[in-house]
Design an enzyme around this catalytic site. Structure first.
Site, mmCIF file in Angstrom:
data_model
loop_
_atom_site.group_PDB
_atom_site.id
_atom_site.type_symbol
_atom_site.label_atom_id
_atom_site.label_comp_id
_atom_site.label_asym_id
_atom_site.label_seq_id
_atom_site.Cartn_x
_atom_site.Cartn_y
_atom_site.Cartn_z
ATOM 1 C CG ASP A 387 -79.608 1.305 49.656
ATOM 2 O OD1 ASP A 387 -78.388 1.573 49.557
ATOM 3 O OD2 ASP A 387 -80.297 1.596 50.663
ATOM 4 C CD GLU A 390 -73.040 -1.265 49.586
ATOM 5 O OE1 GLU A 390 -73.885 -1.823 50.303
ATOM 6 O OE2 GLU A 390 -73.290 -0.315 48.836
ATOM 7 C CG ASP A 458 -75.880 6.455 53.468
ATOM 8 O OD1 ASP A 458 -76.606 6.655 52.464
ATOM 9 O OD2 ASP A 458 -76.006 5.472 54.221
HETATM 10 O O1 MIG Z 1 -79.414 1.248 56.001
HETATM 11 O O2 MIG Z 1 -83.082 2.756 52.437
HETATM 12 O O3 MIG Z 1 -77.622 4.811 51.138
HETATM 13 O O4 MIG Z 1 -79.840 6.368 50.482
HETATM 14 O O5 MIG Z 1 -82.094 6.162 52.156
HETATM 15 C C1 MIG Z 1 -79.713 2.382 55.242
HETATM 16 C C2 MIG Z 1 -82.644 3.611 53.440
HETATM 17 C C3 MIG Z 1 -80.321 1.986 53.948
HETATM 18 C C4 MIG Z 1 -78.959 3.505 52.629
HETATM 19 C C5 MIG Z 1 -78.933 4.381 51.415
HETATM 20 C C6 MIG Z 1 -79.858 5.545 51.630
HETATM 21 C C7 MIG Z 1 -81.253 5.052 51.910
HETATM 22 C C8 MIG Z 1 -81.237 4.139 53.134
HETATM 23 N N1 MIG Z 1 -80.312 3.032 52.919
#
Ligand code: MIG
Length: 772
Positions: A387, A390, A458
């Site tokens: 996650d 980016e 999201d």
């Molecule tokens: O700042 O890990 O897109 O699926 O549950 C949010 C927490 C960070 C973004 C991801 C989401 C995940 C969440 N993350």
């Protein structure tokens, strides 16, 4: 700002396998990659830098060209690139001279400040599809897009850019097709006539080279095959990843996850995967466990496994600045983190607080990162969710002067996520030995299919987002990503029970089927929606499990050819203008044989367009003549799904998870059609790499209505099928369309036909079923 337009050729010469043309401004190079793939690179740098994160092929050894006073022609068996010398312009034709795509004669390739742009001729009837994870319509004509991988939590059906960059599109006009992949990792732009009064389409980037691959195959499927040949194809996914996946930000403890897992089993709702989101860690430190809430990861995962579940854990790139924390200490000691130009380590704030960011552009850093996964694999984790890559940091933009490898941030921001996924894939693959790892990443660039699945970030719990998600899944399929999911139910907000039910039914036909929700939202598991809704959700998840043999074979097709599992109708019905109609643009083929029409949760009928051919609603058997739109019933318990005439769909009995053997019967469904059809059935152990060495079971199943035969070809591969019997289900063979079937023989032996069903042994030799 200076504007420069590519001027006239001053010299042209072959250098090894390239044609090299010089102008006062730049050097252009042309290579042939295959008869249908030609690369053009126009650079202000004299030496060509030939690194690509995406491309895994090399050009052919020679280039065929001839020159006259005003043109140079490069030819392959399929394509003709006519290069005008003054000014230098690149114009593509089919081998028989049909015009596919041209530079805009006035502006062609040009530089606007540091930006490099290519203006191209826009045809009156031209449509565009592609660019992967992008909002907006299927037909991208009249729209413009930016690629700049970003964390966009509250995006809406128009937001741009999102998390991923796939600078590849397909253009279609006058019955012709072509593809174009702009392999430039800087912030990039695509404009399909949006800002040019429909005079030109254009694409370009903030800096770097005008470096593109032109694809000239004359149908979209072949263009996708070529694009995925160039950038790679997915490995076979672990079978368990195709089951139902239950996620949440976050299940807060091992006990909570075990309770949820047990509830699936108690309710007999099939499921394969549970997730740990960020709260399993100690203060969000990557590769650690919170020892209070997850006191014994191994025994926790063992318990999950004994219930037939796999565990996926999240990892973010940011490494907390905290002396004494292993990954921090090692990274600092070895200089593994991104730096400012003076060598100071960059710090950005994310969940753990102040963090350094691994430099995934270095081989040694990728190896180190990959090896760190033992903290997760040793207790038994098999899936790795990447996650925030980016990369995201609070405040979003990492300063431009931060260095990764030999690059500054703006040059490679769009690839950071892919290189993290690569490090994760390569590392865990090594650790797990012969076992296939599962990697899921949020940020991506072209080629990511080689390492990872993606999800669309999201999303939100409303109908338009569900439809947008489907378009993005279909669009990602055009750009090589087949194992793709959306957060079923919508990440932020609370879905209504109707939306949850509807979205779940669409999830059955989503390549990756994962229910996920944001912290603070209501619990989402199937039993949270009342008994009646739970029943529907259960039945739909069961349908997913029945479809697994079909789905797995469809992934084999992705692995072999790059064709996605979820296919926009634009792939097979490119010239049918109805498929671009906003009412029907979300429809898709799921594998070769099924057509799915997404329906919002507040409607209980649907307007559905069925392309030319015969179609059957799978729930009712009702027959529809294609080439028409229909209004069909679409109650919440019956999403409109149609089988194509001639569809061959192998299914199995309901199992509770993919570790279960099932009843050993492969249920091969064939829907009657007037035309011959075939399907490649594929099976392997679902978990190892043995399939790369011949341990699989594959055969072609074909339907030949003219000769009234269904044939199961000879087996290739060393594996014995886990199905000992075949139950052949003949749909709509007893009808006035096909003429009633009275007798069926299997390899010449007359068999009892009970209803539509005939049973026989699944032998390794060819099986011919004849009906009369
Ligand atoms: O700042 O890990 O897109 O699926 O549950 C949010 C927490 C960070 C973004 C991801 C989401 C995940 C969440 N993350």
């Amino acid at each position: 700002m200076e504007v420069q337009i590519l001027g006239s050729a001053q010299s042209a010469a072959k250098q090894n396998n390239a044609l090299v043309i010089k102008t006062a401004e730049a050097t252009a190079r042309v290579w042939i990659y295959s008869p249908t793939v030609i690369r053009v690179s126009i650079s202000k740098n004299t030496g060509v830098s030939d690194t690509s994160f995406a491309v895994i092929q090399k050009p052919e050894g020679s280039i065929d060209s001839k020159e006259n006073s005003d043109h140079i022609e490069v030819t392959t068996s399929a394509l003709k690139l006519s290069i005008q010398k003054s000014p230098l312009r690149f114009n593509f034709y089919t081998a028989d001279g049909k015009e596919l795509s041209q530079d805009d004669s006035r502006f062609g390739v040009n530089w606007q400040g540091t930006r490099v742009i290519n203006y191209r001729k826009l045809y009156k009837d031209e449509r565009f599809i592609g660019l992967g994870e992008k909002t907006g319509d299927l037909d991208r004509r009249g729209s413009s897009y930016t690629n700049w991988n970003s964390d966009v939590p509250d995006h809406n059906p128009k937001s741009d850019p999102l998390y991923e960059t796939f600078p590849f599109f397909v253009g279609m006009h006058g019955g012709l097709t072509y593809g174009l992949f702009f392999d430039n990792t800087h912030k990039s732009y695509f404009d399909f006539g949006a800002t040019t009064d429909h005079q030109m389409s254009w694409f370009g980037a903030d800096a770097g080279d005008m470096n593109y691959y032109f694809f000239g195959a004359q149908n979209v499927a072949d263009i996708i095959k070529d694009y995925t040949w160039l950038t790679g194809r997915m490995e076979m996914p672990p079978l368990w990843t195709l089951g139902y996946q239950q996620c949440r930000w976050s299940y807060m403890s091992a006990q909570e996850i075990l309770d949820i897992a047990k509830t699936f089993r108690d309710h007999n709702i099939p499921a394969d995967v549970m997730y740990c989101d960020i709260d399993y860690m100690d203060h969000y430190k990557i590769f650690t466990w919170n020892h209070e809430t997850f006191p014994d990861p191994k025994s926790f995962i063992d318990k999950l496994k004994s219930m037939g579940f796999r565990l996926v854990t999240i990892v973010d790139p940011g490494i907390k600045v905290e002396p004494g924390y292993k990954q921090y200490d090692e990274g600092v000691a070895k200089n593994y983190f991104a730096t400012y130009p003076n060598g100071e380590k960059f710090i950005g704030e994310v969940w753990p607080g102040r963090c350094h960011f691994p430099d995934f552009f270095r081989d040694d850093v990728r190896k180190w990162w990959g090896a760190s996964f033992t903290a997760l694999t040793e207790p038994g984790v098999e899936g790795f969710w990447n996650d925030m890559n980016e990369p995201a940091a609070w405040g979003q933009n990492i300063p431009w002067m931060v260095k990764f490898g030999n690059y500054y941030m703006p040059e490679i921001r769009n690839v950071y996520g892919m290189e993290m996924a690569r490090a994760t894939h390569e590392g865990t693959k090594k650790i797990l030995g012969n076992k296939r790892p599962f990697v899921l990443t949020r940020a991506a660039y072209s080629g990511t299919q080689r390492y990872s699945a993606v999800w669309t970030g999201d999303n939100s719990a409303y109908d338009a987002h569900m439809l947008l998600g489907q378009r993005m899944v279909n669009s990602l399929g055009i750009t090589g990503m087949s194992l793709v999911g959306v957060d079923i139910g919508g990440f932020s907000g609370d879905p209504t029970p109707e939306l949850m039910v509807r979205w779940n039914s669409l999830g059955v036909y989503t390549p990756m089927f994962r229910n996920h929700a944001m912290q603070g939202t209501k619990m989402r598991e199937p039993w949270r929606w009342g008994e009646a809704n739970e029943k529907i959700i259960k039945k739909d998840i069961e349908q997913r499990y029945k479809l697994l043999p079909y789905l797995y074979s469809s992934f084999y097709q992705s692995h072999q050819t790059g064709l996605p599992v979820s296919r926009t109708l634009a792939i097979n019905y490119t010239q049918d203008t109805m498929v671009y109609n906003p009412t029907y643009q979300n429809q898709f083929l799921f594998g070769d044989g099924l057509l799915v029409a997404p329906v919002i949760s507040t409607e209980h009928t649907a307007s559905v367009y069925l392309p030319k051919g015969e179609w059957y609603r799978i729930s009712s058997g009702e027959h529809y003549e294609g080439g028409k739109a229909y209004t069909v019933d679409a109650p919440l318990n019956d999403l409109p799904v149609f089988a194509k005439g001639g569809a061959i769909v192998p299914m199995q009995n309901i199992i509770q998870n993919t570790n279960e053997k099932g009843d050993g019967i492969l249920e091969v469904n064939v829907w009657y059609g007037k035309e011959a059809s075939k399907f490649v059935y594929y099976e392997d152990d679902g978990s190892s790499y043995d399939y790369e060495h011949g341990t699989y079971h594959k055969r072609e199943i074909s339907f030949d209505p003219a000769n009234k035969r269904i044939k199961f070809g000879v087996i290739s591969g060393l594996l014995t099928s886990k199905y000992t019997k075949i139950k052949l289900v003949l749909h709509q063979f007893q009808s006035n369309i096909s003429g009633n079937v009275r007798t069926v023989s299997v390899n010449g032996e007359i068999k009892a036909l009970s209803g539509d069903v005939v049973m026989f042994d699944n032998t390794n030799s060819a099986i011919t079923v004849a009906y009369h």
